[in-house]
Write an enzyme that holds these catalytic residues in place. Structure first.
Site, PDB file in Angstrom:
ATOM      1  N   GLY A  19       0.796  -1.218   0.000  1.00  0.00           N
ATOM      2  CA  GLY A  19       0.000   0.000   0.000  1.00  0.00           C
ATOM      3  C   GLY A  19       0.832   1.274   0.000  1.00  0.00           C
ATOM      4  N   ALA A  22       3.097   2.134   3.209  1.00  0.00           N
ATOM      5  CA  ALA A  22       4.310   1.322   3.268  1.00  0.00           C
ATOM      6  C   ALA A  22       5.374   1.852   2.313  1.00  0.00           C
ATOM      7  CB  ALA A  22       3.985  -0.136   2.933  1.00  0.00           C
ATOM      8  N   LYS A  23       4.984   2.209   1.097  1.00  0.00           N
ATOM      9  CA  LYS A  23       5.993   2.651   0.129  1.00  0.00           C
ATOM     10  C   LYS A  23       6.503   4.060   0.418  1.00  0.00           C
ATOM     11  CE  LYS A  23       3.145   4.672  -3.604  1.00  0.00           C
ATOM     12  NZ  LYS A  23       2.717   4.530  -5.008  1.00  0.00           N
ATOM     13  N   LYS A 155      -4.107   5.394  12.800  1.00  0.00           N
ATOM     14  CA  LYS A 155      -5.370   6.110  12.930  1.00  0.00           C
ATOM     15  C   LYS A 155      -6.158   5.955  11.621  1.00  0.00           C
ATOM     16  CE  LYS A 155      -4.442  10.812  11.321  1.00  0.00           C
ATOM     17  NZ  LYS A 155      -5.569  10.964  10.406  1.00  0.00           N
ATOM     18  N   ASP A 184       0.523   8.061  16.159  1.00  0.00           N
ATOM     19  CA  ASP A 184       0.154   9.385  15.652  1.00  0.00           C
ATOM     20  C   ASP A 184       1.455  10.027  15.192  1.00  0.00           C
ATOM     21  OD1 ASP A 184      -0.454  12.047  15.220  1.00  0.00           O
ATOM     22  OD2 ASP A 184      -1.837  12.209  16.898  1.00  0.00           O
ATOM     23  N   HIS A 185       1.633  10.140  13.877  1.00  0.00           N
ATOM     24  CA  HIS A 185       2.946  10.530  13.360  1.00  0.00           C
ATOM     25  C   HIS A 185       3.349  11.944  13.787  1.00  0.00           C
ATOM     26  CE1 HIS A 185       0.452  12.322  10.119  1.00  0.00           C
ATOM     27  NE2 HIS A 185       1.451  13.159   9.971  1.00  0.00           N
ATOM     28  N   LYS A 189       7.393  14.054  15.195  1.00  0.00           N
ATOM     29  CA  LYS A 189       8.048  15.205  14.573  1.00  0.00           C
ATOM     30  C   LYS A 189       9.024  15.849  15.558  1.00  0.00           C
ATOM     31  CE  LYS A 189       4.371  16.171  11.260  1.00  0.00           C
ATOM     32  NZ  LYS A 189       5.173  15.897  10.071  1.00  0.00           N
ATOM     33  N   GLU A 223      -2.988  23.119   5.588  1.00  0.00           N
ATOM     34  CA  GLU A 223      -2.520  22.360   4.427  1.00  0.00           C
ATOM     35  C   GLU A 223      -2.910  23.087   3.147  1.00  0.00           C
ATOM     36  OE1 GLU A 223      -2.870  17.798   5.183  1.00  0.00           O
ATOM     37  OE2 GLU A 223      -4.686  18.699   5.979  1.00  0.00           O
ATOM     38  N   ASP A 242     -10.305  13.649  11.408  1.00  0.00           N
ATOM     39  CA  ASP A 242      -9.022  13.376  10.758  1.00  0.00           C
ATOM     40  C   ASP A 242      -7.862  14.084  11.437  1.00  0.00           C
ATOM     41  OD1 ASP A 242      -7.384  12.244   8.712  1.00  0.00           O
ATOM     42  OD2 ASP A 242      -7.386  14.164   7.664  1.00  0.00           O
ATOM     43  N   HIS A 247      -4.214  14.576  16.112  1.00  0.00           N
ATOM     44  CA  HIS A 247      -2.997  15.389  15.990  1.00  0.00           C
ATOM     45  C   HIS A 247      -3.019  16.629  16.879  1.00  0.00           C
ATOM     46  CE1 HIS A 247      -2.031  12.732  12.841  1.00  0.00           C
ATOM     47  NE2 HIS A 247      -2.571  13.373  11.838  1.00  0.00           N
ATOM     48  N   LYS A 352       1.054  25.927   3.422  1.00  0.00           N
ATOM     49  CA  LYS A 352       1.277  24.789   4.302  1.00  0.00           C
ATOM     50  C   LYS A 352       2.102  25.262   5.485  1.00  0.00           C
ATOM     51  CE  LYS A 352       3.445  20.224   4.557  1.00  0.00           C
ATOM     52  NZ  LYS A 352       4.185  19.174   3.813  1.00  0.00           N
TER      53      LYS A 352
END
Length: 493
Positions: A19, A22-23, A155, A184-185, A189, A223, A242, A247, A352
């Site tokens: 998916g 992953a890449k 998530k 939660d990425h 950071k 964003e 979302d 976040h 952004k």
């Protein structure tokens, strides 16, 4: 938080290895950890996919993606070493025999290791498959060792409080809480992690970190992009679920939490839960007063004409899904009483930019009150992305013969210290390999965060917003978001 620790032999099992996540994120993260010498000496990455494939073909696929998404250049020497650890495994998510075969594969790796290795299961799949996978993992006992086996869940973790509780209960039947890593990425950071060091490692800031000295706090995650290819997901989710529920609330916890006694994961997560419990719940009749929603229409971003949300492929022509949210929160505790916390996020915004603004209160007595000079507010700005820095804004004398003040900045620039900063997923995956839960969410954190959102979510689901679309693509959101902060004499920074 991680140190150079000798890691036990580990097999990493990626569900959904073919998916997009992953890449773009997972394989590049593992590759860079490998280059940095942070992977276990004995490790295998077992890539699961539905289709028939060979190790060689899959490895070539990964190499092409690394050349596009890795922060480092792919060299022949590094790739030769890394690719030898990647194995492809054809697997059907809903078939018991596939898990029995997976068990045999894992046992085979353990024989090569000469010991029962650690096992890290990464569920890079749609949320509706979590229950299926966890059930089969339980039935086949392939993650039965709480000290060695871990599972990472992406998530969204549920879609409301009830579903989050249900999912937590389901996972608890197959795993101990210490095995579950809810990712939660944003917590990986660099500048978000730096909040802990900045606050609790400096005596000049912690005494000021309260309602007596801080007037307001703003958290913005803006964003430029729209929903791109995620319309089907976004139509069922929206910006509140979302972004805000996970976040932005997690960042709010980092900013406002009480000093932990230690850096133990349980201690830090306890302090975060305390924050979530202290957030004043918004009653249904006050939702419109404390929360603003928006949806982008046609506009221009960076000089390029952009279509509105309802014109995006896969979006209903009368969609009520919000692409912008701004909320004012209060924390009912001694440290933050009556201090507003403003959070906002939106798609197709002017630029952004993700950042935190701590605005300090004005001086009780202005020595320069008889002067024509206006004193700018003292602010601490923590830039998360794309900039990664911390800026302290204050007043100083302008060089010259007259006493003239001007606003200046002191800046800690993360890129100046290290221009090759690890990606968030590198940090989080290393913590998972180490068994450190600090940067991952606990079950009660998730449930409390959903509880904070509950009345807003229910009110918006019941009521269609007739003003949609109410902000142009390329703007800073709907006008009502400005009114939200201006009622108390504030402005979005």
């Amino acid at each position: 938080m991680s140190e150079h620790t000798i890691l036990q032999p580990t097999t990493i099992v990626i569900f959904g290895a073919t998916g997009d996540l992953a890449k773009r994120k997972l394989f590049p993260a593992f590759y860079n950890l490998y280059i940095d010498g942070r992977m276990p000496k004995g490790f295998n990455i077992l890539a699961l996919g539905r289709a028939e494939n060979t190790d060689e073909n899959f490895r070539n696929h990964i190499k092409e993606n690394l050349e596009s998404f890795s922060r480092r250049k792919v060299t022949l020497e590094d790739w030769a070493g890394f690719q030898a650890h990647i194995k492809y495994f054809q697997h059907q998510l809903d078939e018991e025999n596939s898990y029995k075969n997976l068990y045999q594969k894992l046992e085979g790796f353990d024989k090569v290791y000469g010991t029962r290795g650690n096992r890290l299961f990464y569920l890079s799949i749609a949320p509706n498959f979590v229950s299926v996978i966890s059930g089969h993992i339980k039935n086949t006992s392939i993650a039965s060792n709480p000290k060695k086996d871990r599972i990472i869940i992406e998530k969204p973790f549920g879609h409301d409080k009830a579903s989050a509780i249900e999912l937590n209960d389901l996972l608890s039947q197959a795993f101990e809480e210490e095995q579950i890593y809810r990712i939660d990425h944003y917590l990986g950071k660099e500048t978000v992690q730096n909040i802990l060091a900045f606050r609790f490692g400096n005596s000049i800031f912690e005494p000021l970190w309260n309602h007596r000295h801080i007037e307001s706090v703003q958290i913005t995650v803006a964003e430029e992009v729209g929903v791109e290819t995620r319309a089907a997901f976004y139509e069922q989710t929206g910006a509140l679920r979302d972004m805000i529920q996970n976040h932005l609330l997690q960042i709010l916890c980092m900013v406002s939490m009480e000093p932990p006694v230690s850096l133990e994961s349980s201690e830090i997560r306890d302090r975060k839960v305390d924050v979530l419990k202290s957030i004043r719940r918004i009653s249904p009749d006050k939702v419109d007063h404390y929360a603003v929603r928006g949806q982008y229409g046609k506009g221009t971003v960076n000089g390029v004409p952009e279509k509105g949300y309802r014109q995006e492929e896969g979006v209903a022509p009368d969609s009520n899904t919000e692409t912008f949210v701004a909320i004012k929160f209060y924390l009912d505790n001694e440290r933050w009483q009556n201090t507003p916390f403003y959070v906002r996020t939106g798609k197709k915004m002017k630029e952004k930019h993700s950042y935190i603004t701590i605005q300090f209160k004005p001086l009780p007595h202005n020595t320069f009150s008889e002067s024509s000079q206006l004193l700018s507010a003292n602010r601490l700005i923590i830039n998360i992305q794309p900039q990664m820095d911390i800026r302290l804004q204050f007043m100083a004398k302008k060089p010259g013969l007259s006493l003239e003040l001007k606003p200046v900045e002191m800046i800690f620039d993360n890129f100046a210290c290290q221009n090759d900063t690890p990606e968030a997923y590198e940090t989080l995956l290393l913590e998972a390999l180490l068994g450190d839960l600090t940067l991952f969410m606990r079950s009660d954190q998730v449930e409390e965060a959903w509880d904070v959102m509950k009345t807003i979510q229910e009110t918006w689901e019941k009521t269609k917003d007739s003003s949609f679309p109410n902000y142009e693509a390329g703007s800073w959101g709907p006008e009502d978001s400005n009114a939200l902060v201006e009622r108390q004499g504030h402005k979005w920074v």
